[in-house]
Design a protein around this motif. Structure first.
Motif, short mmCIF file in Angstrom:
data_model
loop_
_atom_site.label_atom_id
_atom_site.label_comp_id
_atom_site.label_asym_id
_atom_site.label_seq_id
_atom_site.Cartn_x
_atom_site.Cartn_y
_atom_site.Cartn_z
N TRP A 1 6.52 -10.48 52.38
CA TRP A 1 5.23 -9.86 52.07
C TRP A 1 5.06 -9.69 50.56
N LEU A 2 6.12 -9.34 49.86
CA LEU A 2 6.04 -9.27 48.41
C LEU A 2 5.78 -10.65 47.82
N GLN A 3 6.44 -11.66 48.38
CA GLN A 3 6.18 -13.04 47.93
C GLN A 3 4.72 -13.40 48.10
N ARG A 4 4.16 -13.02 49.24
CA ARG A 4 2.75 -13.32 49.54
C ARG A 4 1.83 -12.64 48.53
N MET A 5 2.09 -11.38 48.24
CA MET A 5 1.25 -10.67 47.26
C MET A 5 1.45 -11.23 45.86
N GLU A 6 2.67 -11.61 45.51
CA GLU A 6 2.93 -12.19 44.20
C GLU A 6 2.20 -13.52 44.01
N GLN A 7 2.12 -14.32 45.07
CA GLN A 7 1.38 -15.57 44.99
C GLN A 7 -0.08 -15.33 44.62
N HIS A 8 -0.68 -14.31 45.21
CA HIS A 8 -2.08 -14.01 44.92
C HIS A 8 -2.25 -13.39 43.55
N TRP A 9 -1.25 -12.64 43.09
CA TRP A 9 -1.30 -12.11 41.73
C TRP A 9 -1.25 -13.26 40.72
N ASN A 10 -0.38 -14.23 40.98
CA ASN A 10 -0.28 -15.38 40.08
C ASN A 10 -1.56 -16.20 40.06
N PHE A 11 -2.25 -16.24 41.20
CA PHE A 11 -3.45 -17.05 41.31
C PHE A 11 -4.68 -16.37 40.71
N TYR B 1 -8.19 -2.04 39.36
CA TYR B 1 -7.25 -0.94 39.14
C TYR B 1 -5.78 -1.39 39.14
N VAL B 2 -5.53 -2.61 39.59
CA VAL B 2 -4.16 -3.11 39.64
C VAL B 2 -3.74 -3.56 38.24
N LYS B 3 -2.76 -2.92 37.68
CA LYS B 3 -2.31 -3.20 36.31
C LYS B 3 -0.93 -3.84 36.26
N ARG B 4 -0.18 -3.76 37.35
CA ARG B 4 1.18 -4.31 37.37
C ARG B 4 1.33 -5.29 38.53
N ARG B 5 2.42 -6.00 38.51
CA ARG B 5 2.69 -6.93 39.60
C ARG B 5 2.97 -6.15 40.88
N PRO B 6 2.62 -6.72 42.05
CA PRO B 6 2.85 -6.00 43.31
C PRO B 6 4.29 -5.56 43.52
N THR B 7 5.25 -6.41 43.16
CA THR B 7 6.65 -6.04 43.35
C THR B 7 7.03 -4.83 42.51
N GLU B 8 6.43 -4.67 41.35
CA GLU B 8 6.71 -3.49 40.52
C GLU B 8 6.22 -2.22 41.19
N TYR B 9 5.05 -2.28 41.83
CA TYR B 9 4.56 -1.12 42.57
C TYR B 9 5.48 -0.81 43.75
N PHE B 10 5.94 -1.84 44.43
CA PHE B 10 6.85 -1.62 45.56
C PHE B 10 8.11 -0.90 45.09
N LYS B 11 8.70 -1.36 44.02
CA LYS B 11 9.96 -0.79 43.56
C LYS B 11 9.81 0.63 43.03
N SER B 12 8.64 0.99 42.57
CA SER B 12 8.45 2.33 42.01
C SER B 12 7.93 3.35 43.01
N ASN B 13 7.34 2.88 44.14
CA ASN B 13 6.63 3.82 45.00
C ASN B 13 6.90 3.70 46.49
N PHE B 14 7.61 2.67 46.95
CA PHE B 14 7.72 2.43 48.39
C PHE B 14 9.17 2.45 48.86
N PHE B 15 9.34 2.89 50.11
CA PHE B 15 10.60 2.78 50.84
C PHE B 15 10.27 2.25 52.23
N VAL B 16 11.18 1.48 52.80
CA VAL B 16 10.99 0.92 54.13
C VAL B 16 12.24 1.19 54.95
#
Length: 362
Positions: free
Chosen positions: A291-301, A309-324
């Motif tokens: 899922w992070l790969q999928r979001m990163e692909q769209h960020w790159n595109f 409002y999105v200022k950082r890469r999706p993976t950076e938001y995941f690492k700073s704010n999410f737990f699974v």
């Protein structure tokens, strides 16, 4: 195939070719809380009983009361495939049904402490089961009453052993103002997080701007949001497009977590509230790298072309704010850890639900 039923009718040995296993035929045990209850999913008794040979015969021994029991298995495989042993028999002695004979009412504090002791788990966070359907309630006032009642119970239950029992409070998402009030009340009473469905509730997604005042207060309280899907028709779900429980359940839990994570990141909730923490529970965890790969692909595109409002890469938001939270039976999780280590993941057993992974998931 049934091999031995314990005298009290609460434990049954089976010989089965269920996968995964040690060999083509292993010994499993199935338990139940009461004799008129359905059997729980069989649990493989492990290497203490099973070998690389096929265990085709098993016996159960113990005292007449059923307070202790042991399982012995005999291999029917050719000698070259057997584990070396003096008499080719493997035995284990263990407490009989340690999790099915609690000292208190099921779901009580005594029941949970008994479970933690038997599982050798230090502490746990309790989530509601019936309360997963609170989003179906149409009346905001009634929803608030249900949430307050459960949260009062959670505070009372966990007060019996507050170091080991913690609880996640339910919020009445039908009314944002009341949800804010209940979040403060529950936090004052000891709630460790706030449970919400990842699905839309009354037409509002978890990342809706209508909820920003609530999430802002939650951020100030320093408690995480814990999302937990349910296989019910109480709110819209990805599982709705399926017409069986199994197929709907396959889709609903991980897909709703994926959608919630995507919305919270791409609609700027995390950017606006950088200290807000999100925990996705009971949705498995193996989907995270994809899922992070999928979001990163769209960020790159396209970057933030449609999401200012999105200022950082999706993976950076995941690492700073999410737990699974992951399950104990996810074989691909070793590869997930390779990418992300352990920092962003928790573990859930789903005890005492029959599709949970305790005890073999340990």
């Amino acid at each position: 195939r049934t091999q031995g039923l314990r005298c009290d009718g609460l434990e049954d040995l089976l010989s089965s070719n269920r996968r995964p296993g040690f060999s083509a035929q292993d010994v499993y045990v199935s338990t139940r809380a009461r004799t008129n209850d359905p059997w729980w999913a069989p649990v493989n008794l492990g290497g203490a009983v099973n070998s690389t040979g096929s265990e085709t015969r098993a016996s159960l021994s113990g005292d007449a009361s059923g307070s202790t029991s042991g399982a012995t298995a005999t291999s029917g495989s050719p000698p070259e495939h057997r584990r070396p042993a003096a008499d080719d028999r493997r035995a284990t002695t263990r407490p009989a049904c340690p999790l099915r004979q609690p000292p208190g009412r099921p779901g009580s504090a005594e029941d949970w402490v008994h479970f933690l002791d038997a599982a050798k788990v230090e502490r746990t966070v309790l989530f509601t089961s019936e309360g997963l359907s609170v989003g179906f309630i149409q009346s905001p006032r009634y929803a608030l009453s249900v949430c307050r009642a459960y949260n009062d119970w959670g505070a009372d239950c966990c007060s019996k052993d507050p170091k080991r029992l913690r609880w996640s409070a339910i919020l009445p998402m039908q009314d944002v103002d009341e949800a804010i009030n209940e979040a403060h009340r529950a936090a004052n009473n000891g709630a460790i997080s706030f449970y919400v469905r990842p699905n839309p509730v009354h037409g509002r997604a978890i990342f809706s701007e209508d909820y920003l005042p609530l999430w802002r207060e939650v951020e100030k309280l320093g408690k995480p949001i814990s999302t937990h899907e349910s296989a019910s028709a109480s709110v819209p779900s990805f599982g709705d497009r399926m017409d069986t429980h199994v197929s709907g359940h396959i889709l609903s839990h991980p897909f709703e977590a994926m959608a919630a994570m995507t919305g919270l990141i791409w609609y700027g909730v995390i950017e606006k509230l950088p200290k807000l923490r999100i925990v996705h529970v009971e949705a498995d965890g193996g989907w995270v790298p994809y899922w992070l790969q999928r979001m990163e692909q769209h960020w790159n595109f396209s970057g933030n072309a449609e999401h200012e409002y999105v200022k950082r890469r999706p993976t950076e938001y995941f690492k700073s704010n999410f737990f699974v939270a992951f399950r104990g039976d996810e074989p691909i999780f070793k590869f997930v850890f390779f990418f992300f280590f352990f920092f962003f993941f928790l573990w859930d057993t789903d005890y005492p639900h029959p599709d949970g992974t305790f005890p073999w998931g340990l």
